[in-house]
Design an enzyme around this catalytic site. Structure first.
Site, PDB file in Angstrom:
ATOM      1  N   CYS A   1      28.808 -15.841   0.610  1.00  0.00           N
ATOM      2  CA  CYS A   1      28.447 -17.037  -0.145  1.00  0.00           C
ATOM      3  C   CYS A   1      29.393 -17.216  -1.326  1.00  0.00           C
ATOM      4  O   CYS A   1      29.533 -16.319  -2.153  1.00  0.00           O
ATOM      5  CB  CYS A   1      27.015 -16.893  -0.651  1.00  0.00           C
ATOM      6  SG  CYS A   1      26.556 -18.154  -1.821  1.00  0.00           S
TER       7      CYS A   1
ATOM      8  N   CYS B   1      24.584 -17.485  -8.617  1.00  0.00           N
ATOM      9  CA  CYS B   1      23.194 -17.707  -8.263  1.00  0.00           C
ATOM     10  C   CYS B   1      22.293 -16.538  -8.667  1.00  0.00           C
ATOM     11  O   CYS B   1      21.238 -16.725  -9.239  1.00  0.00           O
ATOM     12  CB  CYS B   1      23.117 -17.954  -6.757  1.00  0.00           C
ATOM     13  SG  CYS B   1      21.486 -17.852  -6.034  1.00  0.00           S
TER      14      CYS B   1
ATOM     15  N   TYR C   1      -5.792  -7.605   1.526  1.00  0.00           N
ATOM     16  CA  TYR C   1      -4.661  -8.460   1.146  1.00  0.00           C
ATOM     17  C   TYR C   1      -4.090  -9.049   2.445  1.00  0.00           C
ATOM     18  O   TYR C   1      -2.903  -8.921   2.725  1.00  0.00           O
ATOM     19  CB  TYR C   1      -3.573  -7.671   0.417  1.00  0.00           C
ATOM     20  CG  TYR C   1      -4.040  -6.860  -0.769  1.00  0.00           C
ATOM     21  CD1 TYR C   1      -4.081  -7.434  -2.047  1.00  0.00           C
ATOM     22  CD2 TYR C   1      -4.439  -5.533  -0.635  1.00  0.00           C
ATOM     23  CE1 TYR C   1      -4.493  -6.683  -3.146  1.00  0.00           C
ATOM     24  CE2 TYR C   1      -4.857  -4.785  -1.725  1.00  0.00           C
ATOM     25  CZ  TYR C   1      -4.874  -5.364  -2.980  1.00  0.00           C
ATOM     26  OH  TYR C   1      -5.276  -4.621  -4.060  1.00  0.00           O
TER      27      TYR C   1
ATOM     28  N   GLU D   1      -8.843 -11.496   1.480  1.00  0.00           N
ATOM     29  CA  GLU D   1      -7.710 -12.170   0.833  1.00  0.00           C
ATOM     30  C   GLU D   1      -8.244 -13.065  -0.273  1.00  0.00           C
ATOM     31  O   GLU D   1      -9.303 -13.678  -0.137  1.00  0.00           O
ATOM     32  CB  GLU D   1      -6.958 -12.975   1.914  1.00  0.00           C
ATOM     33  CG  GLU D   1      -6.098 -14.105   1.441  1.00  0.00           C
ATOM     34  CD  GLU D   1      -4.899 -13.645   0.610  1.00  0.00           C
ATOM     35  OE1 GLU D   1      -4.245 -12.660   0.976  1.00  0.00           O
ATOM     36  OE2 GLU D   1      -4.635 -14.294  -0.419  1.00  0.00           O
TER      37      GLU D   1
ATOM     38  N   ASP E   1      -1.885  -4.310   2.131  1.00  0.00           N
ATOM     39  CA  ASP E   1      -0.557  -4.927   1.996  1.00  0.00           C
ATOM     40  C   ASP E   1      -0.551  -5.740   0.712  1.00  0.00           C
ATOM     41  O   ASP E   1      -0.509  -6.963   0.736  1.00  0.00           O
ATOM     42  CB  ASP E   1      -0.296  -5.810   3.226  1.00  0.00           C
ATOM     43  CG  ASP E   1       1.100  -6.421   3.216  1.00  0.00           C
ATOM     44  OD1 ASP E   1       1.909  -6.061   2.332  1.00  0.00           O
ATOM     45  OD2 ASP E   1       1.377  -7.258   4.094  1.00  0.00           O
TER      46      ASP E   1
ATOM     47  N   CYS F   1       5.640  -4.012  -0.850  1.00  0.00           N
ATOM     48  CA  CYS F   1       6.904  -4.703  -1.096  1.00  0.00           C
ATOM     49  C   CYS F   1       7.509  -4.225  -2.415  1.00  0.00           C
ATOM     50  O   CYS F   1       8.451  -4.831  -2.920  1.00  0.00           O
ATOM     51  CB  CYS F   1       6.720  -6.215  -1.074  1.00  0.00           C
ATOM     52  SG  CYS F   1       5.418  -6.771  -2.151  1.00  0.00           S
TER      53      CYS F   1
HETATM   54  N1  SAH Z   1      -0.740  -9.032   4.878  1.00  0.00           N
HETATM   55  C1  SAH Z   1      -0.270 -10.376   4.697  1.00  0.00           C
HETATM   56  C2  SAH Z   1      -0.094 -10.787   3.235  1.00  0.00           C
HETATM   57  C3  SAH Z   1       0.566  -9.812   2.315  1.00  0.00           C
HETATM   58  S1  SAH Z   1       1.082 -10.476   0.749  1.00  0.00           S
HETATM   59  C4  SAH Z   1       1.005 -10.598   5.474  1.00  0.00           C
HETATM   60  O1  SAH Z   1       1.663  -9.668   5.912  1.00  0.00           O
HETATM   61  O2  SAH Z   1       1.377 -11.760   5.675  1.00  0.00           O
HETATM   62  C5  SAH Z   1      -0.185 -10.062  -0.341  1.00  0.00           C
HETATM   63  C6  SAH Z   1      -1.390 -10.968  -0.258  1.00  0.00           C
HETATM   64  O3  SAH Z   1      -2.346 -10.475  -1.190  1.00  0.00           O
HETATM   65  C7  SAH Z   1      -1.153 -12.412  -0.648  1.00  0.00           C
HETATM   66  O4  SAH Z   1      -1.630 -13.234   0.392  1.00  0.00           O
HETATM   67  C8  SAH Z   1      -1.991 -12.617  -1.932  1.00  0.00           C
HETATM   68  O5  SAH Z   1      -2.563 -13.899  -2.019  1.00  0.00           O
HETATM   69  C9  SAH Z   1      -3.054 -11.577  -1.757  1.00  0.00           C
HETATM   70  N2  SAH Z   1      -3.733 -11.046  -2.957  1.00  0.00           N
HETATM   71  C10 SAH Z   1      -3.252 -10.889  -4.211  1.00  0.00           C
HETATM   72  N3  SAH Z   1      -4.143 -10.250  -4.994  1.00  0.00           N
HETATM   73  C11 SAH Z   1      -5.233 -10.003  -4.225  1.00  0.00           C
HETATM   74  C12 SAH Z   1      -6.475  -9.347  -4.461  1.00  0.00           C
HETATM   75  N4  SAH Z   1      -6.802  -8.826  -5.658  1.00  0.00           N
HETATM   76  N5  SAH Z   1      -7.345  -9.253  -3.437  1.00  0.00           N
HETATM   77  C13 SAH Z   1      -7.059  -9.764  -2.216  1.00  0.00           C
HETATM   78  N6  SAH Z   1      -5.881 -10.394  -1.931  1.00  0.00           N
HETATM   79  C14 SAH Z   1      -4.978 -10.506  -2.926  1.00  0.00           C
END
Ligand code: SAH
Length: 455
Positions: free
Chosen positions: A73, A79, A317, A338, A382, A409
């Site tokens: 890039c 950026c 999550y 979630e 997650d 992550c």
């Molecule tokens: N497992 C899913 C999302 C992971 S990202 C996938 O792989 O697509 C993390 C997620 O946690 C997000 O959707 C966010 O909205 C949610 N989140 C954030 N804080 C939270 C909490 N205290 N309890 C439940 N979900 C939560």
């Protein structure tokens, strides 16, 4: 002793977690060097000096490292989105693997972590399925759409990005034409006035469906029909625009999306497939940005979960139920939790879309909802970058599942949580990094933990 604006020759020995090169002066001071690659000898221009370290940028590469490559890039440095594009992709993977290992060892207190090799991308370009472009006005009053200049909120007029879908350029061009033709006002962060804030796009790599969402500081757009016509008139090759919507964000904030959504064309969602599971995705829901790597990540999570078909599983999550539905086919029951209500709506629909009847979804904070659920055999978490809530870790320790799969992550918060879990009855069995974010320093990790059994 170093001073601001000094120029020193340095050998780059290592990379910081933010992707800056690290070198040392003859008297042992640590210098962070932007655009420095381990193995380089650079002329570093000092920009800031602190008590124990200094910051700089590589003014000249005196002797390039064998791992240095020309960024694909042309605006990579301006950026700041891709802080590692000047590092060969294989070396990027090595750096991430080592960073994950060192977090688990140093912060997590796990000696010789049981690491499996990092899973890299086959083709580390044009992989992102989501793009967000800020809209601004430059000094000459011209509409600019692109990205924020590194460490600032000046919008650089460039929608050409080598990690996103190339089709975005045409969409951004059309929106620019629309703004200019109909003299639509552009949002000004300083005053909070003006309408157009961001262009947000998502596409389904497997389905070819594209969503265009305009984030605006108002309730409606002038000449909405003309905008729809301009966008639908674009030739995007194999891709088709299935959804055009506006997202209303009137808050004076850096958060891109507001809570309200209005459809201008089609439904306010698109569909995509991961493996053979079909997902409906709305702009407000979290969806992994790298579909190829997501499939690999979920396969690892499924494998680590070690399901036999009889288990009760929690997927905490869960977003739009992506992992839950992957697991549901191999488990007896899955409970997804979630916090974003729209994501749970998507999750429920996704279960229906795939004929999955053994997954149930709940809106709420994982730490509040989990204690009320049926006792699990396996838990999958997650969480976002900040990691798991302490109260949730306590619940996990108390319900003592046979196995815990932790998808993270952020290796540092993962390691913090691993320390608590491994001090309270869990053993780390495997950890495998998966590169979802080529050219950035971010890295996803999947871990398998088991309850410690006394022999
Ligand atoms: N497992 C899913 C999302 C992971 S990202 C996938 O792989 O697509 C993390 C997620 O946690 C997000 O959707 C966010 O909205 C949610 N989140 C954030 N804080 C939270 C909490 N205290 N309890 C439940 N979900 C939560």
């Amino acid at each position: 002793m170093l001073n601001k604006n000094d120029e020193v020759e340095l050998k780059i020995e290592d990379l910081s977690k933010d992707g800056e090169g690290i070198g040392h002066t003859a008297d042992g001071m640590t210098v962070f060097v932007m655009n420095g690659v381990p193995g380089d000898v650079v002329l570093a221009h000092i920009t800031k000096v602190k008590k124990t370290c200094a910051f700089s940028f590589a003014k000249e590469i005196l002797k390039p490292s064998a791992d240095r490559v020309e960024p694909k890039c042309p605006v990579a440095r301006l950026c700041g989105g891709c802080s590692l594009q000047h590092l060969d992709y294989k070396a990027q993977l090595g750096f991430k693997e080592e960073y994950v290992r060192s977090c688990i060892e140093r912060i997590g207190g796990v000696k010789n972590p049981p690491m499996e090799p990092i899973v890299g991308m086959d083709e580390p370009f044009f992989f992102r399925n989501k793009a967000q472009f800020p809209i601004g006005i430059d000094r000459d009053g011209k509409v600019v759409i692109g990205f924020y200049r590194h460490h600032s909120h000046d919008v650089v007029d460039n929608a050409t990005c080598v990690i996103q879908g190339a089709f975005n350029e045409k969409i951004v061009d059309a929106i620019k034409r629309y703004i200019e033709t109909y003299k639509v006002s552009v949002y000004d962060e300083a005053t909070g006035k003006g309408l157009m804030r961001h262009v947000f796009t998502r596409y389904g790599k497997a389905t070819g469906e594209v969503m265009v969402c305009l984030v605006i500081n108002g309730d409606t757009l002038p000449k909405e029909d003309a905008l729809v016509e301009m966008l639908l008139g674009l030739d995007l090759g194999d891709l088709t625009i299935k959804s055009i919507c506006i997202n209303i964000n009137k808050a004076k904030t850096n958060v891109i999306l507001g809570e309200k959504l209005k459809s201008l064309f089609g439904d306010p969602w698109i569909e995509d497939l991961i493996g053979d599971v079909r997902y409906r995705i709305s702009p407000l829901s979290f969806y992994q940005v790298n579909p190829g790597q997501t499939k690999k990540l979920y396969d690892i999570a499924l494998n680590y979960a070690g399901l036999t078909g009889c288990e009760v599983v929690w997927d905490l999550y869960c977003g739009i139920g992506t992992i839950s539905l992957f697991l549901a086919r191999a488990a007896r029951e899955v409970y997804g939790v979630e916090i974003v209500p729209e994501a749970i709506e998507d999750a429920k629909l996704n279960a229906k879309l795939n004929g999955i009847e053994n997954a149930e979804f709940f809106v709420g904070a994982a730490e509040d909802v989990a204690p009320k659920l049926k006792k699990p055999d396996v838990i999958v978490v997650d969480p976002p970058r900040k990691g798991c809530d302490e109260k949730l870790l306590e619940t996990i320790i108390n319900v003592a599942p046979k196995r815990l799969v932790y998808v993270s992550c952020d290796p540092a918060t993962l390691a913090r949580d691993l320390k608590i879990l491994t001090e309270s009855g869990f053993v780390l069995k495997k950890a495998r990094p998966v590169d979802q974010f080529g050219h950035s320093t971010h890295c996803e990790v999947c871990c398998e933990l088991e309850r410690f059994r006394k022999s």
